[in-house]
Design a protein around this motif. Structure first.
Motif, PDB file in Angstrom:
ATOM      1  N   TYR A 123       0.799  -1.224   0.000  1.00 43.68           N
ATOM      2  CA  TYR A 123       0.000   0.000   0.000  1.00 43.68           C
ATOM      3  C   TYR A 123       0.832   1.273   0.000  1.00 43.68           C
ATOM      4  CZ  TYR A 123      -3.273  -3.610   1.301  1.00 43.68           C
ATOM      5  OH  TYR A 123      -4.006  -4.768   1.326  1.00 43.68           O
ATOM      6  N   LYS A 124       2.115   1.159   0.394  1.00 47.49           N
ATOM      7  CA  LYS A 124       2.985   2.340   0.395  1.00 47.49           C
ATOM      8  C   LYS A 124       4.429   1.872   0.385  1.00 47.49           C
ATOM      9  CE  LYS A 124       3.850   3.309   5.216  1.00 47.49           C
ATOM     10  NZ  LYS A 124       3.850   4.355   6.194  1.00 47.49           N
ATOM     11  N   LEU A 125       5.320   2.780   0.017  1.00 50.15           N
ATOM     12  CA  LEU A 125       6.751   2.502   0.036  1.00 50.15           C
ATOM     13  C   LEU A 125       7.206   2.441   1.493  1.00 50.15           C
ATOM     14  CD1 LEU A 125       9.491   2.239  -1.444  1.00 50.15           C
ATOM     15  CD2 LEU A 125       9.651   4.730  -1.310  1.00 50.15           C
ATOM     16  N   VAL A 126       7.814   1.324   1.885  1.00 55.96           N
ATOM     17  CA  VAL A 126       8.264   1.164   3.262  1.00 55.96           C
ATOM     18  C   VAL A 126       9.413   0.155   3.284  1.00 55.96           C
ATOM     19  CG1 VAL A 126       6.543  -0.624   3.803  1.00 55.96           C
ATOM     20  CG2 VAL A 126       7.495   0.746   5.643  1.00 55.96           C
ATOM     21  N   SER A 127      10.340   0.345   4.201  1.00 55.34           N
ATOM     22  CA  SER A 127      11.468  -0.585   4.313  1.00 55.34           C
ATOM     23  C   SER A 127      10.990  -1.926   4.881  1.00 55.34           C
ATOM     24  CB  SER A 127      12.565  -0.001   5.208  1.00 55.34           C
ATOM     25  OG  SER A 127      12.180  -0.075   6.569  1.00 55.34           O
ATOM     26  N   ILE A 128      11.718  -2.967   4.558  1.00 54.54           N
ATOM     27  CA  ILE A 128      11.421  -4.314   5.068  1.00 54.54           C
ATOM     28  C   ILE A 128      11.466  -4.291   6.598  1.00 54.54           C
ATOM     29  CG2 ILE A 128      12.285  -6.696   5.191  1.00 54.54           C
ATOM     30  CD1 ILE A 128      11.153  -6.101   2.447  1.00 54.54           C
ATOM     31  N   GLN A 129      12.479  -3.662   7.149  1.00 51.46           N
ATOM     32  CA  GLN A 129      12.653  -3.601   8.611  1.00 51.46           C
ATOM     33  C   GLN A 129      11.459  -2.929   9.284  1.00 51.46           C
ATOM     34  OE1 GLN A 129      15.260  -4.991  10.259  1.00 51.46           O
ATOM     35  NE2 GLN A 129      16.193  -5.676   8.362  1.00 51.46           N
ATOM     36  N   GLU A 130      11.035  -1.797   8.728  1.00 48.34           N
ATOM     37  CA  GLU A 130       9.929  -1.040   9.327  1.00 48.34           C
ATOM     38  C   GLU A 130       8.596  -1.785   9.202  1.00 48.34           C
ATOM     39  OE1 GLU A 130       7.557   3.180   8.722  1.00 48.34           O
ATOM     40  OE2 GLU A 130       9.558   2.969   7.852  1.00 48.34           O
ATOM     41  N   TYR A 169       4.677  -9.185  -3.555  1.00 46.93           N
ATOM     42  CA  TYR A 169       5.873  -9.894  -3.098  1.00 46.93           C
ATOM     43  C   TYR A 169       5.502 -11.288  -2.634  1.00 46.93           C
ATOM     44  CZ  TYR A 169       7.994  -5.353  -3.471  1.00 46.93           C
ATOM     45  OH  TYR A 169       8.439  -4.161  -3.972  1.00 46.93           O
ATOM     46  N   LEU A 170       6.373 -12.237  -2.952  1.00 48.31           N
ATOM     47  CA  LEU A 170       6.213 -13.611  -2.514  1.00 48.31           C
ATOM     48  C   LEU A 170       6.950 -13.758  -1.183  1.00 48.31           C
ATOM     49  CD1 LEU A 170       5.313 -16.544  -3.255  1.00 48.31           C
ATOM     50  CD2 LEU A 170       7.598 -16.837  -4.225  1.00 48.31           C
ATOM     51  N   ILE A 171       6.235 -14.225  -0.174  1.00 44.35           N
ATOM     52  CA  ILE A 171       6.815 -14.379   1.165  1.00 44.35           C
ATOM     53  C   ILE A 171       6.662 -15.832   1.591  1.00 44.35           C
ATOM     54  CG2 ILE A 171       6.596 -13.763   3.598  1.00 44.35           C
ATOM     55  CD1 ILE A 171       5.483 -11.103   2.738  1.00 44.35           C
ATOM     56  N   PHE A 172       7.724 -16.378   2.145  1.00 46.09           N
ATOM     57  CA  PHE A 172       7.620 -17.675   2.800  1.00 46.09           C
ATOM     58  C   PHE A 172       7.828 -17.420   4.283  1.00 46.09           C
ATOM     59  CE2 PHE A 172       8.809 -21.745   4.500  1.00 46.09           C
ATOM     60  CZ  PHE A 172       7.938 -22.611   3.857  1.00 46.09           C
ATOM     61  N   SER A 173       6.786 -17.698   5.072  1.00 43.09           N
ATOM     62  CA  SER A 173       6.806 -17.442   6.507  1.00 43.09           C
ATOM     63  C   SER A 173       6.865 -18.744   7.279  1.00 43.09           C
ATOM     64  CB  SER A 173       5.552 -16.655   6.899  1.00 43.09           C
ATOM     65  OG  SER A 173       5.484 -16.524   8.299  1.00 43.09           O
ATOM     66  N   LEU A 174       7.554 -18.707   8.407  1.00 48.09           N
ATOM     67  CA  LEU A 174       7.672 -19.890   9.262  1.00 48.09           C
ATOM     68  C   LEU A 174       6.498 -20.020  10.224  1.00 48.09           C
ATOM     69  CD1 LEU A 174      11.478 -19.512   9.965  1.00 48.09           C
ATOM     70  CD2 LEU A 174      10.369 -20.972   8.256  1.00 48.09           C
ATOM     71  N   GLN A 175       5.738 -18.922  10.431  1.00 45.94           N
ATOM     72  CA  GLN A 175       4.548 -18.977  11.289  1.00 45.94           C
ATOM     73  C   GLN A 175       3.599 -17.841  10.951  1.00 45.94           C
ATOM     74  OE1 GLN A 175       6.468 -18.548  15.202  1.00 45.94           O
ATOM     75  NE2 GLN A 175       5.289 -16.689  15.485  1.00 45.94           N
ATOM     76  N   ASN A 176       2.389 -17.897  11.480  1.00 48.89           N
ATOM     77  CA  ASN A 176       1.380 -16.860  11.257  1.00 48.89           C
ATOM     78  C   ASN A 176       1.759 -15.592  12.014  1.00 48.89           C
ATOM     79  OD1 ASN A 176      -0.027 -18.902   9.969  1.00 48.89           O
ATOM     80  ND2 ASN A 176      -1.537 -19.145  11.579  1.00 48.89           N
ATOM     81  N   PHE A 177       1.490 -14.432  11.401  1.00 49.01           N
ATOM     82  CA  PHE A 177       1.628 -13.148  12.085  1.00 49.01           C
ATOM     83  C   PHE A 177       0.862 -12.096  11.303  1.00 49.01           C
ATOM     84  CE2 PHE A 177       5.385 -13.458   9.338  1.00 49.01           C
ATOM     85  CZ  PHE A 177       5.412 -12.217   8.687  1.00 49.01           C
ATOM     86  N   THR A 178       0.779 -10.910  11.869  1.00 46.93           N
ATOM     87  CA  THR A 178       0.039  -9.806  11.251  1.00 46.93           C
ATOM     88  C   THR A 178       0.968  -8.626  11.020  1.00 46.93           C
ATOM     89  OG1 THR A 178      -1.978 -10.489  12.389  1.00 46.93           O
ATOM     90  CG2 THR A 178      -1.930  -8.244  11.532  1.00 46.93           C
ATOM     91  N   ILE A 179       0.872  -8.051   9.813  1.00 42.70           N
ATOM     92  CA  ILE A 179       1.595  -6.819   9.478  1.00 42.70           C
ATOM     93  C   ILE A 179       0.605  -5.666   9.633  1.00 42.70           C
ATOM     94  CG2 ILE A 179       2.592  -5.481   7.593  1.00 42.70           C
ATOM     95  CD1 ILE A 179       3.522  -8.110   6.379  1.00 42.70           C
ATOM     96  N   THR A 180       1.041  -4.573  10.232  1.00 49.62           N
ATOM     97  CA  THR A 180       0.215  -3.381  10.294  1.00 49.62           C
ATOM     98  C   THR A 180       0.850  -2.298   9.429  1.00 49.62           C
ATOM     99  OG1 THR A 180      -0.535  -3.918  12.530  1.00 49.62           O
ATOM    100  CG2 THR A 180      -0.817  -1.626  11.808  1.00 49.62           C
ATOM    101  N   TRP A 181       0.090  -1.861   8.427  1.00 44.85           N
ATOM    102  CA  TRP A 181       0.525  -0.782   7.537  1.00 44.85           C
ATOM    103  C   TRP A 181       0.171   0.544   8.215  1.00 44.85           C
ATOM    104  CZ3 TRP A 181       3.071  -1.843   3.036  1.00 44.85           C
ATOM    105  CH2 TRP A 181       3.015  -3.163   2.598  1.00 44.85           C
ATOM    106  N   GLN A 182       1.177   1.308   8.590  1.00 41.82           N
ATOM    107  CA  GLN A 182       0.966   2.612   9.227  1.00 41.82           C
ATOM    108  C   GLN A 182       0.775   3.684   8.151  1.00 41.82           C
ATOM    109  OE1 GLN A 182       0.555   2.706  12.440  1.00 41.82           O
ATOM    110  NE2 GLN A 182       1.279   0.635  12.862  1.00 41.82           N
ATOM    111  N   GLN A 183       0.209   4.821   8.557  1.00 40.16           N
ATOM    112  CA  GLN A 183       0.026   5.936   7.611  1.00 40.16           C
ATOM    113  C   GLN A 183       1.327   6.562   7.229  1.00 40.16           C
ATOM    114  OE1 GLN A 183      -2.958   8.417   9.493  1.00 40.16           O
ATOM    115  NE2 GLN A 183      -4.409   7.663   8.019  1.00 40.16           N
TER     116      GLN A 183
END
Length: 183
Positions: A123-130, A169-183
């Motif tokens: 939804y927006k440009l953001v670093s992987i870390q953030e 983006y294709l992501i392979f995750s080791l477990q379930n989690f939630t990403i929160t997209w900030q404004q």
């Protein structure tokens, strides 16, 4: 003096109508697709969501997402509508520009990542870390197909540093989690 106020009133009314028209017309996003495979998403909720309408007269061979397939030549349409909540893998016969007009996706917004393979809409440009924050430890890899870049800590590969709107983006995750997209 009365003519002045009448003219001023008409000018203000015209300005108000222009502002209302601009607000109602929404936002436009253009995504450049190349011949072959593309992984894309949108940060706009299109006015017209039907895949048949969006890709009418476009050189699209196949569209897949985590929830279905759109294959016009084979008359397979388990995907029927575009959703800004999904990323799509699109195979084209030739490159073209995909333009969508609609309302922008409202942030903050959450995206569920499940253990295993996921397509990530952006939804927006953001670093992987953030974006991933403390959940980055649960990510095996993130692959940017359109840019041929990867983020894979296990193999010490960090050429993918940020995610961009328009891409998926294709992501392979080791477990379930939630990403929160900030404004």
């Amino acid at each position: 003096m009365r003519t002045f106020f009448k003219s001023l009133l008409w000018i203000l009314l015209a300005a108000l109508l222009i502002c209302l028209w601009a607000a109602a017309s929404g936002q436009t996003q253009s995504i450049q697709l190349r011949a072959g495979w593309n992984l894309v998403s949108s940060n706009v909720i299109p006015e017209q969501t039907s895949l048949d309408s969006i890709f009418k007269d476009k050189p699209v061979q196949l569209i897949t997402s985590m929830s279905g397939v759109y294959w016009p030549a084979g008359n397979v349409r388990t995907l029927t509508d575009w959703s800004a909540n999904e990323a799509y893998k699109i195979k084209t016969y030739a490159g073209f520009e995909l333009t969508m007009t609609g309302q922008p996706v409202e942030l903050p917004k959450q995206t569920e990542i499940k253990a295993g393979v996921n397509y990530l809409p952006v939804y927006k440009l953001v670093s992987i870390q953030e974006l991933f924050r403390e959940n980055l430890q649960h990510v095996y890899f993130i692959f940017a197909q359109n840019e041929s870049m990867v983020y894979c800590p296990l193999l010490d590969l960090y050429d993918l540093r940020a995610v961009k709107p328009g891409n998926g983006y294709l992501i392979f995750s080791l477990q379930n989690f939630t990403i929160t997209w900030q404004q």
